[in-house]
Motif scaffolding. Structure first.
Motif, PDB file in Angstrom:
ATOM      1  N   GLN A 102     -28.745 -21.047  45.731  1.00  0.00           N
ATOM      2  CA  GLN A 102     -27.517 -21.445  45.050  1.00  0.00           C
ATOM      3  C   GLN A 102     -26.932 -20.224  44.362  1.00  0.00           C
ATOM      4  N   SER A 103     -25.608 -20.204  44.276  1.00  0.00           N
ATOM      5  CA  SER A 103     -24.990 -19.097  43.568  1.00  0.00           C
ATOM      6  C   SER A 103     -25.196 -19.286  42.070  1.00  0.00           C
ATOM      7  N   SER A 104     -25.391 -18.181  41.385  1.00  0.00           N
ATOM      8  CA  SER A 104     -25.601 -18.259  39.937  1.00  0.00           C
ATOM      9  C   SER A 104     -24.378 -17.694  39.221  1.00  0.00           C
ATOM     10  N   GLY A 105     -23.214 -18.198  39.606  1.00  0.00           N
ATOM     11  CA  GLY A 105     -21.959 -17.735  39.022  1.00  0.00           C
ATOM     12  C   GLY A 105     -21.748 -18.281  37.614  1.00  0.00           C
ATOM     13  N   TRP A 106     -20.563 -18.064  37.080  1.00  0.00           N
ATOM     14  CA  TRP A 106     -20.256 -18.479  35.714  1.00  0.00           C
ATOM     15  C   TRP A 106     -20.312 -19.985  35.556  1.00  0.00           C
ATOM     16  N   GLY A 107     -19.925 -20.735  36.565  1.00  0.00           N
ATOM     17  CA  GLY A 107     -19.870 -22.184  36.460  1.00  0.00           C
ATOM     18  C   GLY A 107     -21.154 -22.878  36.888  1.00  0.00           C
ATOM     19  N   ALA A 108     -22.223 -22.126  37.033  1.00  0.00           N
ATOM     20  CA  ALA A 108     -23.476 -22.725  37.499  1.00  0.00           C
ATOM     21  C   ALA A 108     -24.085 -23.584  36.401  1.00  0.00           C
ATOM     22  N   ALA A 109     -24.723 -24.663  36.820  1.00  0.00           N
ATOM     23  CA  ALA A 109     -25.354 -25.569  35.866  1.00  0.00           C
ATOM     24  C   ALA A 109     -26.672 -24.980  35.383  1.00  0.00           C
ATOM     25  N   ALA A 110     -27.136 -25.496  34.270  1.00  0.00           N
ATOM     26  CA  ALA A 110     -28.417 -25.071  33.722  1.00  0.00           C
ATOM     27  C   ALA A 110     -29.527 -25.450  34.688  1.00  0.00           C
ATOM     28  N   PRO A 111     -30.650 -24.721  34.679  1.00  0.00           N
ATOM     29  CA  PRO A 111     -31.706 -24.996  35.650  1.00  0.00           C
ATOM     30  C   PRO A 111     -32.236 -26.423  35.607  1.00  0.00           C
ATOM     31  N   GLY A 112     -32.298 -27.057  34.466  1.00  0.00           N
ATOM     32  CA  GLY A 112     -32.838 -28.399  34.373  1.00  0.00           C
ATOM     33  C   GLY A 112     -31.804 -29.490  34.541  1.00  0.00           C
ATOM     34  N   HIS A 113     -30.542 -29.146  34.603  1.00  0.00           N
ATOM     35  CA  HIS A 113     -29.467 -30.142  34.616  1.00  0.00           C
ATOM     36  C   HIS A 113     -28.540 -29.863  35.780  1.00  0.00           C
ATOM     37  N   GLN A 114     -28.369 -30.837  36.647  1.00  0.00           N
ATOM     38  CA  GLN A 114     -27.426 -30.703  37.752  1.00  0.00           C
ATOM     39  C   GLN A 114     -26.368 -31.778  37.620  1.00  0.00           C
ATOM     40  N   SER A 115     -25.098 -31.363  37.590  1.00  0.00           N
ATOM     41  CA  SER A 115     -24.027 -32.335  37.441  1.00  0.00           C
ATOM     42  C   SER A 115     -23.735 -33.035  38.767  1.00  0.00           C
ATOM     43  N   ASP A 116     -23.668 -32.299  39.849  1.00  0.00           N
ATOM     44  CA  ASP A 116     -23.399 -32.873  41.165  1.00  0.00           C
ATOM     45  C   ASP A 116     -24.632 -32.692  42.050  1.00  0.00           C
ATOM     46  N   PRO A 117     -25.075 -33.763  42.701  1.00  0.00           N
ATOM     47  CA  PRO A 117     -26.224 -33.600  43.599  1.00  0.00           C
ATOM     48  C   PRO A 117     -25.822 -32.797  44.835  1.00  0.00           C
ATOM     49  N   GLN A 118     -26.787 -32.106  45.402  1.00  0.00           N
ATOM     50  CA  GLN A 118     -26.541 -31.338  46.618  1.00  0.00           C
ATOM     51  C   GLN A 118     -26.276 -32.301  47.778  1.00  0.00           C
ATOM     52  N   PRO A 119     -25.313 -32.000  48.639  1.00  0.00           N
ATOM     53  CA  PRO A 119     -25.070 -32.862  49.797  1.00  0.00           C
ATOM     54  C   PRO A 119     -26.237 -32.773  50.779  1.00  0.00           C
ATOM     55  N   ARG A 120     -26.527 -33.881  51.428  1.00  0.00           N
ATOM     56  CA  ARG A 120     -27.600 -33.910  52.416  1.00  0.00           C
ATOM     57  C   ARG A 120     -27.100 -33.307  53.716  1.00  0.00           C
ATOM     58  N   ASP A 121     -28.013 -32.722  54.499  1.00  0.00           N
ATOM     59  CA  ASP A 121     -27.572 -32.076  55.732  1.00  0.00           C
ATOM     60  C   ASP A 121     -27.907 -32.875  56.996  1.00  0.00           C
ATOM     61  N   TYR A 122     -28.791 -33.848  56.939  1.00  0.00           N
ATOM     62  CA  TYR A 122     -29.097 -34.747  58.054  1.00  0.00           C
ATOM     63  C   TYR A 122     -29.548 -34.012  59.320  1.00  0.00           C
ATOM     64  N   VAL A 123     -30.216 -32.875  59.165  1.00  0.00           N
ATOM     65  CA  VAL A 123     -30.650 -32.109  60.334  1.00  0.00           C
ATOM     66  C   VAL A 123     -31.725 -32.858  61.113  1.00  0.00           C
ATOM     67  N   LEU A 124     -32.693 -33.440  60.421  1.00  0.00           N
ATOM     68  CA  LEU A 124     -33.763 -34.151  61.123  1.00  0.00           C
ATOM     69  C   LEU A 124     -33.223 -35.342  61.904  1.00  0.00           C
ATOM     70  N   TRP A 125     -32.297 -36.073  61.313  1.00  0.00           N
ATOM     71  CA  TRP A 125     -31.682 -37.210  61.999  1.00  0.00           C
ATOM     72  C   TRP A 125     -30.924 -36.728  63.233  1.00  0.00           C
ATOM     73  N   SER A 126     -30.228 -35.604  63.101  1.00  0.00           N
ATOM     74  CA  SER A 126     -29.467 -35.054  64.227  1.00  0.00           C
ATOM     75  C   SER A 126     -30.391 -34.610  65.353  1.00  0.00           C
ATOM     76  N   VAL A 127     -31.492 -33.952  65.006  1.00  0.00           N
ATOM     77  CA  VAL A 127     -32.444 -33.516  66.033  1.00  0.00           C
ATOM     78  C   VAL A 127     -33.062 -34.729  66.716  1.00  0.00           C
ATOM     79  N   LEU A 128     -33.380 -35.761  65.942  1.00  0.00           N
ATOM     80  CA  LEU A 128     -33.923 -36.986  66.528  1.00  0.00           C
ATOM     81  C   LEU A 128     -32.920 -37.614  67.502  1.00  0.00           C
ATOM     82  N   ASN A 129     -31.653 -37.651  67.124  1.00  0.00           N
ATOM     83  CA  ASN A 129     -30.625 -38.195  68.021  1.00  0.00           C
ATOM     84  C   ASN A 129     -30.519 -37.373  69.306  1.00  0.00           C
TER      85      ASN A 129
END
Length: 115
Positions: free
Chosen positions: A13-40
């Motif tokens: 993750q980028s550690s720019g000025w607007g980065a959240a504190a290490p213990g607190h995340q405001s927005d969850p990371q989007p899922r990438d669904y790679v395993l589901w795609s490979v299974l398909n």
């Protein structure tokens, strides 16, 4: 003479000025669904070599990972949504094709037994 390797770590993750504190995340990371795609892809390849039908889902999944590594969370969310929709469509189509195949096989087997 002994050679030493340096420990190298690359933050995901980028550690720019607007980065959240290490213990607190405001927005969850989007899922990438790679395993589901490979299974398909594997399931469609097993069903008559039609793996190309699920490649768009795999491409969007990989793009999601790339955007997450680059720090582009908006692009990652967009690609994640496309990957999820494409995976749902591929899974539903695979299920329908499998049900149709089973029905046709049952009809053929029952017609062979009758004659």
């Amino acid at each position: 003479m002994e050679t030493r390797q340096a420990d190298v770590s690359i933050p995901l993750q980028s550690s720019g000025w607007g980065a959240a504190a290490p213990g607190h995340q405001s927005d969850p990371q989007p899922r990438d669904y790679v395993l589901w795609s490979v299974l398909n892809v594997l399931l469609w390849c097993a069903l008559g070599g039609l793996g190309c039908l699920s490649f768009p889902a795999l491409v969007f999944s990989i793009k999601t990972r790339d955007c997450k590594v680059a720090g582009d969370l908006e692009g990652a969310r967009r690609h994640s949504h496309h990957a999820k929709v494409a995976n749902i469509v591929c899974s539903v189509l695979f299920t329908l094709a499998l049900v149709i195949f089973i029905i046709i096989a049952a009809i053929v087997i029952s017609s062979i037994r009758v004659t």
